[in-house]
Design an enzyme around this catalytic site. Structure first.
Site, mmCIF file in Angstrom:
data_model
loop_
_atom_site.group_PDB
_atom_site.id
_atom_site.type_symbol
_atom_site.label_atom_id
_atom_site.label_comp_id
_atom_site.label_asym_id
_atom_site.label_seq_id
_atom_site.Cartn_x
_atom_site.Cartn_y
_atom_site.Cartn_z
ATOM 1 N N LYS A 1 48.252 50.131 17.070
ATOM 2 C CA LYS A 1 49.033 48.875 16.964
ATOM 3 C C LYS A 1 49.419 48.601 15.507
ATOM 4 O O LYS A 1 49.663 49.533 14.748
ATOM 5 C CB LYS A 1 48.235 47.724 17.598
ATOM 6 C CG LYS A 1 47.786 48.046 19.029
ATOM 7 C CD LYS A 1 47.243 46.874 19.779
ATOM 8 C CE LYS A 1 46.842 47.304 21.184
ATOM 9 N NZ LYS A 1 46.355 46.221 22.019
ATOM 10 N N GLU B 1 47.323 48.796 32.498
ATOM 11 C CA GLU B 1 46.579 47.941 31.574
ATOM 12 C C GLU B 1 46.669 46.485 32.021
ATOM 13 O O GLU B 1 47.652 45.801 31.711
ATOM 14 C CB GLU B 1 47.168 48.058 30.164
ATOM 15 C CG GLU B 1 47.172 49.453 29.619
ATOM 16 C CD GLU B 1 47.256 49.475 28.100
ATOM 17 O OE1 GLU B 1 46.302 49.953 27.479
ATOM 18 O OE2 GLU B 1 48.243 48.978 27.553
ATOM 19 N N GLY C 1 42.277 43.694 24.724
ATOM 20 C CA GLY C 1 41.778 43.024 23.521
ATOM 21 C C GLY C 1 40.852 41.854 23.804
ATOM 22 O O GLY C 1 40.544 41.061 22.918
ATOM 23 N N HIS D 1 54.653 48.508 26.573
ATOM 24 C CA HIS D 1 53.316 47.922 26.379
ATOM 25 C C HIS D 1 53.422 46.405 26.593
ATOM 26 O O HIS D 1 54.435 45.795 26.262
ATOM 27 C CB HIS D 1 52.810 48.240 24.969
ATOM 28 C CG HIS D 1 51.376 47.859 24.776
ATOM 29 N ND1 HIS D 1 50.995 46.558 24.553
ATOM 30 C CD2 HIS D 1 50.242 48.591 24.820
ATOM 31 C CE1 HIS D 1 49.667 46.523 24.466
ATOM 32 N NE2 HIS D 1 49.192 47.736 24.621
ATOM 33 N N GLU E 1 52.346 44.006 25.044
ATOM 34 C CA GLU E 1 52.664 43.228 23.835
ATOM 35 C C GLU E 1 54.154 43.302 23.514
ATOM 36 O O GLU E 1 54.728 42.364 22.981
ATOM 37 C CB GLU E 1 51.785 43.710 22.672
ATOM 38 C CG GLU E 1 50.339 43.246 22.862
ATOM 39 C CD GLU E 1 49.271 44.168 22.292
ATOM 40 O OE1 GLU E 1 49.580 45.015 21.436
ATOM 41 O OE2 GLU E 1 48.104 44.032 22.716
HETATM 42 P P1 PGA Z 1 42.319 47.289 23.829
HETATM 43 O O1 PGA Z 1 43.904 47.601 23.877
HETATM 44 O O2 PGA Z 1 41.615 48.609 24.059
HETATM 45 O O3 PGA Z 1 42.095 46.745 22.454
HETATM 46 O O4 PGA Z 1 42.028 46.317 24.905
HETATM 47 C C1 PGA Z 1 44.432 48.462 24.841
HETATM 48 C C2 PGA Z 1 45.920 48.546 24.669
HETATM 49 O O5 PGA Z 1 46.552 47.538 24.359
HETATM 50 O O6 PGA Z 1 46.535 49.623 24.838
#
Ligand code: PGA
Length: 257
Positions: free
Chosen positions: A14, A169, A175, A99, A101
């Site tokens: 990230k 996910e 996170g 993703h 995000e």
């Molecule tokens: P994380 O993130 O392992 O920090 O939960 C996973 C991702 O966003 O791909």
């Protein structure tokens, strides 16, 4: 790309690390990956700013270099964006797409992700397409509908197992330190596999799990027969944790070394 892999272990750095720390971490990943059997594939997605320098480290190693996103056009007036062609040119062999995000902070739609995936495939970049539901969608039971829509609208039918992977996910697990229960992962991956079978007549893409995968839960997750690998965020920033996750994959792999 990743043709022979029984498991895919991908790290998503990230918007983290300065160049010095990114290079040091890349060195550690190379070292850990070199001890793995061939059928465990490893890839890392550094910040785009660090791709060139991390590529120099990954170049003669078994670690694949990935991007976190790409633009769908080959070139042009798109300030701040990076094309799939440019990613290929700098040494990437795969890219994450869609993703949560990106979907959340950049309002990316399934249709946009679809266009990006086509662009990636046109450049021979393996596309790791991320899907996942919100907590509200999970709890209301609507999540299967949400995932089906995301899959059908984001994935180009021209893909194959060698050119596309899915990363499931759940947004509420990213996170947050909250991982989906094994039973939920199993049931959801099976559901995703059924939808993929409707799109791809031959071998369906791999399905990776992502969302708070850590050194202490990777073994349980990777032991599930429906899980073909993991996409790791936070824990991929810790060299030892990421190495432990890689070793977990090696320990559950069934292919001979
Ligand atoms: P994380 O993130 O392992 O920090 O939960 C996973 C991702 O966003 O791909």
């Amino acid at each position: 790309m990743f043709e022979q892999a029984e498991y895919l272990i991908l790290g998503n750095w990230k918007m983290n690390l300065n160049i010095q720390d990114a290079k040091a971490l890349a060195d550690s990943v190379v070292k850990a990956a070199s001890a793995l059997p061939k059928h465990i594939a490893t890839g890392v997605c550094p910040a785009s700013l660090h791709l060139a320098q991390t590529n120099a480290i990954f170049q003669n190693s078994s670690v694949a270099l990935g991007a976190q996103d790409c633009h769908f056009e080959r070139s042009g007036a798109f300030t701040g964006d990076i094309s799939a062609a440019q990613l290929k040119d700098i040494g990437c062999s795969f890219t994450l797409l869609g993703h949560s995000e990106r979907r959340q902070f950049h309002q990316e739609s399934d249709q946009l992700v679809h266009k990006k995936a086509e662009a990636a495939l046109n450049q021979n970049l393996h596309a790791v397409i991320c899907i996942g539901e919100t907590l509200e969608e999970r709890e209301s039971g609507r999540y299967t509908q949400v995932l089906e829509t995301q899959i059908k609208n984001s994935l180009p039918a021209i893909g194959t197992r060698d050119t596309i992977s899915i990363a499931y996910e759940p947004i509420w697990a990213i996170g947050t330190g909250r991982t989906a229960e094994s039973q939920d992962i199993e049931e959801t991956h099976r559901f995703i596999r059924e939808i993929l079978k409707q799109i791809y007549s031959k071998a369906t893409p791999r399905i990776l799990y992502g969302g708070s995968v850590k050194a202490n839960n990777a073994l349980e997750i990777l032991s599930l027969s429906v899980v073909d690998g993991v996409l790791v965020g936070g824990a991929s920033l810790d060299a030892e944790a990421f190495a432990t996750i890689m070793r977990a994959a090696a320990s559950v792999a069934t292919a001979s070394v």
